[in-house]
Enzyme design. Structure first.
Site, mmCIF file in Angstrom:
data_model
loop_
_atom_site.group_PDB
_atom_site.id
_atom_site.type_symbol
_atom_site.label_atom_id
_atom_site.label_comp_id
_atom_site.label_asym_id
_atom_site.label_seq_id
_atom_site.Cartn_x
_atom_site.Cartn_y
_atom_site.Cartn_z
ATOM 1 N N LYS A 196 30.587 39.073 38.687
ATOM 2 C CA LYS A 196 30.142 40.292 39.368
ATOM 3 C C LYS A 196 31.334 41.204 39.615
ATOM 4 O O LYS A 196 32.489 40.780 39.439
ATOM 5 C CB LYS A 196 29.432 39.932 40.682
ATOM 6 C CG LYS A 196 30.250 39.081 41.645
ATOM 7 C CD LYS A 196 29.326 38.286 42.564
ATOM 8 C CE LYS A 196 30.072 37.295 43.413
ATOM 9 N NZ LYS A 196 30.588 37.804 44.642
ATOM 10 N N ARG A 216 23.284 34.524 55.176
ATOM 11 C CA ARG A 216 23.461 35.701 54.336
ATOM 12 C C ARG A 216 22.197 35.786 53.495
ATOM 13 O O ARG A 216 21.140 36.058 54.035
ATOM 14 C CB ARG A 216 24.750 35.581 53.513
ATOM 15 C CG ARG A 216 25.205 36.900 52.943
ATOM 16 C CD ARG A 216 26.543 36.842 52.248
ATOM 17 N NE ARG A 216 26.554 35.983 51.076
ATOM 18 C CZ ARG A 216 27.494 36.003 50.137
ATOM 19 N NH1 ARG A 216 28.504 36.855 50.246
ATOM 20 N NH2 ARG A 216 27.453 35.190 49.107
ATOM 21 N N TYR A 247 55.871 59.944 53.865
ATOM 22 C CA TYR A 247 55.001 60.546 54.885
ATOM 23 C C TYR A 247 55.179 59.865 56.233
ATOM 24 O O TYR A 247 55.304 58.643 56.317
ATOM 25 C CB TYR A 247 53.532 60.397 54.476
ATOM 26 C CG TYR A 247 53.090 61.336 53.373
ATOM 27 C CD1 TYR A 247 53.093 62.716 53.563
ATOM 28 C CD2 TYR A 247 52.656 60.837 52.163
ATOM 29 C CE1 TYR A 247 52.662 63.571 52.549
ATOM 30 C CE2 TYR A 247 52.227 61.682 51.148
ATOM 31 C CZ TYR A 247 52.230 63.049 51.358
ATOM 32 O OH TYR A 247 51.813 63.891 50.358
ATOM 33 N N MET A 258 49.746 58.489 47.538
ATOM 34 C CA MET A 258 48.621 58.325 46.607
ATOM 35 C C MET A 258 49.100 57.857 45.229
ATOM 36 O O MET A 258 48.471 57.019 44.590
ATOM 37 C CB MET A 258 47.868 59.656 46.463
ATOM 38 C CG MET A 258 46.628 59.555 45.596
ATOM 39 S SD MET A 258 45.821 61.137 45.344
ATOM 40 C CE MET A 258 45.223 61.502 46.979
HETATM 41 C C1 LIG Z 1 26.358 33.232 45.528
HETATM 42 C C2 LIG Z 1 27.743 33.228 45.009
HETATM 43 N N1 LIG Z 1 28.095 32.310 44.093
HETATM 44 C C3 LIG Z 1 29.350 32.254 43.584
HETATM 45 C C4 LIG Z 1 30.327 33.130 44.012
HETATM 46 C C5 LIG Z 1 31.734 32.997 43.497
HETATM 47 O O1 LIG Z 1 32.577 32.672 44.576
HETATM 48 P P1 LIG Z 1 34.136 32.451 44.389
HETATM 49 O O2 LIG Z 1 34.673 33.740 43.898
HETATM 50 O O3 LIG Z 1 34.634 32.118 45.747
HETATM 51 O O4 LIG Z 1 34.319 31.349 43.408
HETATM 52 C C6 LIG Z 1 30.012 34.096 44.973
HETATM 53 C C7 LIG Z 1 31.037 35.037 45.443
HETATM 54 O O5 LIG Z 1 30.975 35.669 46.444
HETATM 55 C C8 LIG Z 1 28.686 34.145 45.478
HETATM 56 O O6 LIG Z 1 28.333 35.058 46.396
#
Ligand SMILES: Cc1ncc(COP(=O)(O)O)c(C=O)c1O
Length: 376
Positions: A39, A138, A260, A311
């Protein structure tokens, strides 16, 4: 533009190191399958390059957060790979999951119903994962939701449950009592649901031991070199190197200030290098006055970042090089901001954050170079 094609900052991403981390986690988790969390653009490192590297390394199960990420990932890996979308189907989008061969992670009764309605409309069973909340509050079905699903005979019709999963809140703290509590809760809830492969552990959970592995583990961070065992040596290979070039050097006379807000004042005449990286690149502003960089030629000499980070630039005190009798770097010289001698987790700690945030914030302004030393 320099002759080798980059000016301010460049991000080197070592695909062989990511593949090696995958192999290491697979071996540790076996016989459980090792999937991969890709992701947020594979934690900032490039969805296409990273997912294809992982696929080549044998990964066939991927996790993204959003539907749009799943659609993008489907362009990168073939139909031999499963793509789970952790947030499940947003209302009205279930059809898109079918179009792109994505598997929803169903987190709530409305999501279950949404997927079920599509299954009924299609007149066939549709595959999905069920996520239960084992103690993190969650995502996931609550204890009461599971009760509902198991006491209403029609509540799961049409669903082909291919995975039951949950997520650990404190896996990076092995002694934390919540780990055991979540394991117990997961086992109990899972038992009430249709028999299906199970998944609980992400990166740190893999290191908690075999009881946490079940059938599938889902690492993200550890694949990208973040330490899954904080407080102990990092067992993973570093995967990135962030470098910046010197734009100019200057002698700041004693009493003059830098940057700055004039937060740094030179106590004596000080040689300073200005590097072409700043918070506009995703490099944390909080490292002003706290971080350091190193020269690849003199990696043991830490050069403090002084004053506030701008920046597009930051200032580095060259005094430690001068003290060691090393010639001062010319314009165009390269420094490491993250790398073998400036580890990601250490830099994140100095920035008052975690490696996850540092990685995912690394912007697109850098010249990005994916390379694979195995391919010469
Ligand atoms: C449901 C779920 N599975 C797997 C992962 C992967 O976790 P990690 O990056 O700690 O290995 C995440 C990351 O937030 C997650 O939310």
């Amino acid at each position: 533009m320099e002759k080798d094609g980059w000016e301010g900052g460049r991000l080197l991403i070592n695909l062989a190191a990511i593949a090696a981390n995958y192999a290491q986690l697979s071996a540790l988790a076996g016989p459980a399958e090792c999937g991969a969390a890709v992701k947020a653009n594979a934690y900032g490192l490039g969805l296409k390059e990273v997912s294809q590297t992982l696929h080549q390394a044998g990964c066939r199960t991927f996790f993204v957060a959003h539907l749009a990420e799943g659609v993008a990932l489907r362009q990168c890996v073939g139909e031999d790979s499963r793509i789970f979308v952790l947030h499940g189907p947003p209302p009205g989008t279930a059809n898109a999951f079918l179009t792109h061969a994505l598997l929803p992670v169903l987190n709530s009764l409305p999501q279950v119903q949404e997927w079920q309605a599509l299954a009924h409309a299609q007149g066939r069973m549709l595959p999905a994962a069920l996520q239960v909340d084992s103690g993190m509050s969650r995502f996931g079905l609550t204890e009461a939701d599971v009760e509902h699903l198991t006491t209403h005979t029609q509540a799961l019709t049409g669903l082909d449950v291919v995975l039951v999963m949950s997520h650990l809140a404190c896996a990076d703290a092995p002694e934390h009592p919540l780990n055991q509590r979540q394991l117990t809760t997961f086992l109990r809830l899972k038992q009430r649901l249709p028999a299906a492969p199970a998944s609980l552990a992400a990166s740190s959970g893999i290191f908690l031991g075999q009881d946490w592995h079940f059938d599938l583990v889902r690492p993200g961070a550890a694949l990208y070199g973040i330490n899954p065992t904080p407080g102990r040596p990092n067992p993973m290979h570093p995967t990135i190197r962030l470098q910046a070039r010197v734009i100019q050097t200057r002698l700041v006379p004693a009493g003059a200030c830098v940057g700055y807000g004039a937060t740094f004042t030179a106590a004596q005449d000080t040689s300073v290098a200005l590097l072409g990286i700043g918070y506009g690149d995703g490099f944390p502003r909080s490292l002003g006055g706290r971080g350091f960089v190193v020269s690849p030629d003199w990696p043991d000499i830490k050069l403090p970042i002084i004053g506030r980070i701008s920046m597009d630039s930051l200032a580095v005190d060259l005094t430690p090089l001068a003290t060691a009798g090393v010639p001062l770097p010319p314009a165009g010289a390269v420094f490491d901001l993250i790398g073998p001698h400036a580890p990601l987790d250490e830099i994140a700690f100095l920035a008052d954050t975690i490696g996850y945030e540092l990685l995912t914030d690394l912007g697109h302004r850098y010249h990005r170079l994916h390379y694979d030393p195995r391919k010469g």
